[in-house]
Design a protein around this motif. Structure first.
Motif, PDB file in Angstrom:
ATOM      1  N   ARG A  17     175.904 -25.919  16.904  1.00  0.00           N
ATOM      2  CA  ARG A  17     177.372 -24.756  17.118  1.00  0.00           C
ATOM      3  C   ARG A  17     177.429 -24.174  15.612  1.00  0.00           C
ATOM      4  N   ALA A  18     177.440 -24.722  14.720  1.00  0.00           N
ATOM      5  CA  ALA A  18     177.754 -24.185  13.188  1.00  0.00           C
ATOM      6  C   ALA A  18     176.791 -23.215  12.923  1.00  0.00           C
ATOM      7  N   THR A  19     175.408 -23.462  13.461  1.00  0.00           N
ATOM      8  CA  THR A  19     174.457 -22.355  13.258  1.00  0.00           C
ATOM      9  C   THR A  19     174.628 -21.255  14.065  1.00  0.00           C
ATOM     10  N   PHE A  20     174.915 -21.479  15.487  1.00  0.00           N
ATOM     11  CA  PHE A  20     175.278 -20.580  16.380  1.00  0.00           C
ATOM     12  C   PHE A  20     176.403 -19.398  15.683  1.00  0.00           C
ATOM     13  N   ASP A  21     177.649 -20.036  15.178  1.00  0.00           N
ATOM     14  CA  ASP A  21     178.675 -19.497  14.640  1.00  0.00           C
ATOM     15  C   ASP A  21     178.213 -18.551  13.335  1.00  0.00           C
ATOM     16  N   LYS A  22     177.230 -19.022  12.525  1.00  0.00           N
ATOM     17  CA  LYS A  22     176.831 -18.520  11.492  1.00  0.00           C
ATOM     18  C   LYS A  22     175.858 -17.164  11.924  1.00  0.00           C
ATOM     19  N   MET A  23     175.096 -17.309  13.050  1.00  0.00           N
ATOM     20  CA  MET A  23     174.406 -16.425  13.507  1.00  0.00           C
ATOM     21  C   MET A  23     175.192 -15.054  13.903  1.00  0.00           C
ATOM     22  N   VAL A  24     176.195 -15.518  14.752  1.00  0.00           N
ATOM     23  CA  VAL A  24     177.297 -14.584  15.209  1.00  0.00           C
ATOM     24  C   VAL A  24     177.814 -13.778  14.008  1.00  0.00           C
ATOM     25  N   LYS A  25     178.118 -14.524  13.034  1.00  0.00           N
ATOM     26  CA  LYS A  25     178.996 -13.802  11.937  1.00  0.00           C
ATOM     27  C   LYS A  25     177.860 -12.969  11.034  1.00  0.00           C
ATOM     28  N   ASP A  64     177.540  -9.789  13.249  1.00  0.00           N
ATOM     29  CA  ASP A  64     178.613  -8.966  13.296  1.00  0.00           C
ATOM     30  C   ASP A  64     178.708  -8.220  12.036  1.00  0.00           C
ATOM     31  N   GLN A  65     178.307  -8.767  10.840  1.00  0.00           N
ATOM     32  CA  GLN A  65     178.449  -7.923   9.461  1.00  0.00           C
ATOM     33  C   GLN A  65     177.531  -6.935   9.512  1.00  0.00           C
ATOM     34  N   GLN A  66     176.632  -6.852  10.218  1.00  0.00           N
ATOM     35  CA  GLN A  66     175.286  -5.847  10.359  1.00  0.00           C
ATOM     36  C   GLN A  66     175.812  -4.753  11.268  1.00  0.00           C
ATOM     37  N   LYS A  67     177.001  -4.692  11.685  1.00  0.00           N
ATOM     38  CA  LYS A  67     177.307  -3.583  12.505  1.00  0.00           C
ATOM     39  C   LYS A  67     177.354  -2.211  11.900  1.00  0.00           C
ATOM     40  N   LYS A  68     176.874  -1.309  12.697  1.00  0.00           N
ATOM     41  CA  LYS A  68     176.502  -0.160  11.996  1.00  0.00           C
ATOM     42  C   LYS A  68     177.584   1.036  12.495  1.00  0.00           C
ATOM     43  N   LYS A  69     177.168   1.875  13.445  1.00  0.00           N
ATOM     44  CA  LYS A  69     177.988   2.803  14.228  1.00  0.00           C
ATOM     45  C   LYS A  69     179.002   2.670  15.101  1.00  0.00           C
ATOM     46  N   MET A  77     171.693 -14.936  24.546  1.00  0.00           N
ATOM     47  CA  MET A  77     170.452 -14.158  25.348  1.00  0.00           C
ATOM     48  C   MET A  77     169.306 -14.233  24.392  1.00  0.00           C
ATOM     49  N   THR A  78     169.398 -13.857  23.266  1.00  0.00           N
ATOM     50  CA  THR A  78     168.378 -13.886  22.349  1.00  0.00           C
ATOM     51  C   THR A  78     167.621 -15.257  22.216  1.00  0.00           C
ATOM     52  N   LEU A  79     168.562 -16.004  22.079  1.00  0.00           N
ATOM     53  CA  LEU A  79     168.079 -17.526  21.882  1.00  0.00           C
ATOM     54  C   LEU A  79     167.660 -18.164  23.047  1.00  0.00           C
ATOM     55  N   GLU A  80     168.005 -17.684  24.282  1.00  0.00           N
ATOM     56  CA  GLU A  80     167.462 -18.054  25.457  1.00  0.00           C
ATOM     57  C   GLU A  80     166.102 -17.666  25.619  1.00  0.00           C
ATOM     58  N   TYR A  81     165.959 -16.553  25.402  1.00  0.00           N
ATOM     59  CA  TYR A  81     164.730 -15.476  25.489  1.00  0.00           C
ATOM     60  C   TYR A  81     163.732 -16.362  24.455  1.00  0.00           C
ATOM     61  N   VAL A 108     165.275  -6.887  20.496  1.00  0.00           N
ATOM     62  CA  VAL A 108     164.755  -6.363  19.501  1.00  0.00           C
ATOM     63  C   VAL A 108     165.654  -6.252  18.156  1.00  0.00           C
ATOM     64  N   LYS A 109     166.901  -5.835  18.520  1.00  0.00           N
ATOM     65  CA  LYS A 109     167.921  -5.642  17.452  1.00  0.00           C
ATOM     66  C   LYS A 109     168.327  -6.881  16.801  1.00  0.00           C
ATOM     67  N   LEU A 110     168.359  -7.939  17.604  1.00  0.00           N
ATOM     68  CA  LEU A 110     168.651  -9.264  17.202  1.00  0.00           C
ATOM     69  C   LEU A 110     167.797 -10.146  16.647  1.00  0.00           C
ATOM     70  N   LYS A 111     166.388  -9.730  16.905  1.00  0.00           N
ATOM     71  CA  LYS A 111     165.637 -10.947  16.511  1.00  0.00           C
ATOM     72  C   LYS A 111     165.145 -10.579  14.859  1.00  0.00           C
TER      73      LYS A 111
END
Length: 108
Positions: free
Chosen positions: A42-50, A53-58, A73-77, A103-106
């Protein structure tokens, strides 16, 4: 029965009905169950989300899926290698959109 057990049982019923295993359904799972489903702690998942989230562009139109659901969904794939069509139908999005999200999240 405790409220937590009732919540877990309702989630299992939803899964059997074919509803997506979205983040809101699995966030209450115990750590071992969460890791078994997602492949990460769970801690790793939370770090991935952060990190994502920091890489948001437009500023664009809001996503149909939450950020947590897109990471899930990306982890599931990556964990199951189901087709984009199957994953898209599980999350209520198109095959193309599932591919675009992956493709964006990988790269993270």
């Amino acid at each position: 029965t405790s409220p937590e057990i009732v919540k877990l049982m309702s989630n299992f019923k939803a899964i059997r009905k074919g509803e997506a295993l979205k983040f809101k359904n699995i966030c209450m799972y115990p750590e071992a169950q969460f890791r078994r489903i997602t492949g990460v702690y769970r801690a790793t998942f939370d770090k991935m989300v952060k990190l994502v989230d920091q890489q948001k562009k437009k500023k664009r139109r809001p996503h149909k899926l939450s950020l947590q659901d897109r990471v899930l969904m990306t982890l599931e794939y990556l964990r199951e290698y189901r087709t984009y069509a199957h994953i898209g139908s599980s999350y209520g999005i198109s095959e193309t959109k599932a591919c675009v999200i992956y493709v964006k999240l990988k790269t993270f």
